[in-house]
Design an enzyme around this catalytic site. Structure first.
Site, PDB file in Angstrom:
ATOM      1  CB  THR A  98      60.108 148.558  76.513  1.00 51.70           C
ATOM      2  OG1 THR A  98      60.508 149.159  76.565  1.00 51.70           O
ATOM      3  CG2 THR A  98      61.282 146.514  76.631  1.00 51.70           C
ATOM      4  CD1 TRP A 103      61.224 147.507  69.565  1.00 56.49           C
ATOM      5  CD2 TRP A 103      61.964 145.795  69.894  1.00 56.49           C
ATOM      6  NE1 TRP A 103      62.578 146.999  68.981  1.00 56.49           N
ATOM      7  CE2 TRP A 103      62.466 145.908  69.479  1.00 56.49           C
ATOM      8  CE3 TRP A 103      62.230 144.758  71.189  1.00 56.49           C
ATOM      9  CZ2 TRP A 103      64.026 145.311  69.446  1.00 56.49           C
ATOM     10  CZ3 TRP A 103      62.558 144.544  71.070  1.00 56.49           C
ATOM     11  CH2 TRP A 103      64.083 144.785  69.973  1.00 56.49           C
ATOM     12  CG  HIS A 104      60.268 142.613  73.286  1.00 55.68           C
ATOM     13  ND1 HIS A 104      61.152 143.148  74.072  1.00 55.68           N
ATOM     14  CD2 HIS A 104      62.061 141.559  73.513  1.00 55.68           C
ATOM     15  CE1 HIS A 104      62.079 143.633  75.165  1.00 55.68           C
ATOM     16  NE2 HIS A 104      62.522 142.613  74.123  1.00 55.68           N
ATOM     17  N   GLY A 105      56.297 142.212  70.492  1.00 58.03           N
ATOM     18  CA  GLY A 105      55.670 141.587  70.112  1.00 58.03           C
ATOM     19  C   GLY A 105      53.984 141.694  70.341  1.00 58.03           C
ATOM     20  CG  PHE A 160      60.863 139.439  69.899  1.00 60.65           C
ATOM     21  CD1 PHE A 160      59.787 138.881  70.031  1.00 60.65           C
ATOM     22  CD2 PHE A 160      61.812 138.168  70.776  1.00 60.65           C
ATOM     23  CE1 PHE A 160      59.544 137.402  70.949  1.00 60.65           C
ATOM     24  CE2 PHE A 160      61.704 137.453  71.121  1.00 60.65           C
ATOM     25  CZ  PHE A 160      60.100 137.425  71.441  1.00 60.65           C
TER      26      PHE A 160
END
Length: 465
Positions: free
Chosen positions: A316, A319-321, A465
């Site tokens: 997670t 995935w955001h950065g 993102f």
């Protein structure tokens, strides 16, 4: 082109819906696909390769779905190839700059000449594509036979850029043909305008404080101002993304689709576990359905449950950065949730509700600090301002700096607190008469357009993102 732009609201939407409502229902998918591709093309006009990648992604998922349904012998290999395609595309564009930057720090004289721009919305349409081919593989849904219908599912402009993440089974019944009632269109527009107001009239001005504190420098602010800035960012990221999600849901209703809600008053939570059930609901559902449960979920004992949680939250964060702060952010949330599952959750259930709310608010604000600051040394400086007993001192050079900003942002904090609760939403639901609703929608719309005309607007945070 973003939802909170004059081009989108005053040009794209009127022209698109004029055609969309005017044509017979059997032509609406063609209009929706054309409008969605135009919408995405405008956003990627300076990077044609992003538009091409998007089209290739649609073609690959459509083909993989058909192959999975026709082939009995090589289904796992076909599914693996489809997933690998998506992950290679996502990882190569999302993490290339990060890895090259880290490499340049290790190799003296190495000067990277290539910088990859992240394609808009790739994190969202990648996850939708993966969910589709996995669901076809599992037999949960039938492969879509119409390329037009499938392309509409992936490219619908209302959720293409920043979600919510929509699984195929949720919209498959409405894809071939759908009836749109005037009442649904009006309610959808009202939802869109309300989300626009949260974004333009609340998230944007509140977030200015965080930007100002960043410009001042964390080392030069007092402890009260540091906490005020962090509160401002917490409100900004919530009303920014919540507002966008409401706009997407509203537009979906105007188009004849019922999109899933993405937020359920998360700041009313009493634990981190509850918070992440209420925040970005479709992303959490995606990780639970396609990562956590396939790994075994909580069915194989406490140790494996903790392992699965660790994998999910590290993914997670990634995935955001691409950055160490996102990995740290995911790891910190994992630690807290794991502790809640093992023992802390039972203590919170027995404690007074106020204890749970205070615990959650403090923790989630601190995790937002990790999320927001990508420079690890600056993150350390900021935490030294939040907690002056680390040696940073309570006051800044300007002893009462926070009073200046408190006068400026106090009204937005009050409104932010209010709209973090259910009270204003429950009050709106009690209004049954038509004209009061029309006046409220008109006032929010006029105020939002005015602010956009004056240039009081910022891009959506989640576009990164």
């Amino acid at each position: 082109m973003v939802f909170s732009s004059l081009e989108f609201i005053l040009i794209f939407l009127p022209i698109f819906f004029l055609f969309y409502y005017a044509v017979p229902s059997r032509w609406r998918n063609a209009i929706l696909l054309a409008g969605s591709l135009c919408f995405y093309f405008v956003g990627t006009a300076s990077h044609a390769e992003h538009f091409i990648l998007f089209l290739v992604s649609i073609a690959v998922d459509f083909s993989v779905g058909l192959l999975l349904e026709k082939s009995a012998a090589h289904k796992k290999a076909i599914l693996t190839a489809g997933i690998v395609f998506h992950l290679l595309c996502l990882c190569s564009v999302k993490y290339f700059n990060f890895f090259v930057g880290e490499l340049s720090k290790c190799i003296e004289g190495f000067d990277p000449v290539i910088q990859i721009v992240l394609p808009i919305g790739i994190s969202f349409y990648t996850f939708q594509g993966i969910s589709y081919i996995v669901d076809v593989y599992r037999g949960k849904v039938k492969a879509e036979k119409s390329l037009l219908n499938f392309a509409v599912y992936i490219s619908m402009f209302e959720q293409l850029i920043a979600g919510p993440i929509v699984t195929y089974d949720r919209v498959s019944r409405d894809l071939p043909c759908r009836e749109i009632k005037l009442q649904d269109a009006f309610k959808g527009f009202g939802t869109f305008v309300f989300g626009l107001g949260l974004k333009v009239l609340l998230a944007n001005p509140t977030g200015k404080l965080w930007n100002q504190v960043e410009a001042i420098g964390f080392e030069s602010i007092s402890t009260p101002l540091a906490w005020m800035a962090l509160l401002a960012f917490s409100f900004q990221i919530y009303f920014d993304f919540f507002g966008y999600s409401l706009m997407a849901v509203g537009l979906g209703r105007m188009l004849g689709f019922k999109l899933p809600k993405n937020f359920d008053h998360p700041y009313l939570s009493r634990s981190m576990t509850e918070f992440w059930r209420r925040w970005h609901i479709t992303l959490g559902s995606w990780f639970r359905e396609y990562v956590y449960i396939p790994l075994g979920g909580n069915r194989k004992g406490s140790l494996m449950t903790v392992r699965n949680l660790l994998i999910v939250w590290l993914l997670t964060g990634m995935w955001h950065g691409a950055g160490y702060n996102f990995i740290l952010w995911g790891f910190v949330i994992f630690v807290v949730i794991a502790m809640e599952k093992l023992f802390l959750g039972k203590l919170l259930e027995k404690a007074p509700k106020a204890v749970g709310h205070i615990y959650m608010v403090l923790l989630i604000m601190l995790t937002w600090a990790i999320f927001a600051i990508d420079d690890m040394s600056e993150l350390g400086v900021f935490f030294s301002r939040l907690f002056p007993f680390f040696g940073g001192g309570f006051w800044s050079v300007f002893r009462y700096d926070y009073l200046k900003y408190l006068k400026m942002y106090f009204p937005f904090f009050i409104v932010g607190f209010l709209f973090s609760t259910k009270l204003p939403y429950n009050m709106l639901k009690k209004i049954k008469k038509f004209w009061p609703i029309v006046l409220i929608i008109a006032a929010i719309f006029a105020g939002s357009v005015y602010c956009m005309c004056r240039g009081y607007d910022d891009p959506f945070l989640y576009f990164r993102f």
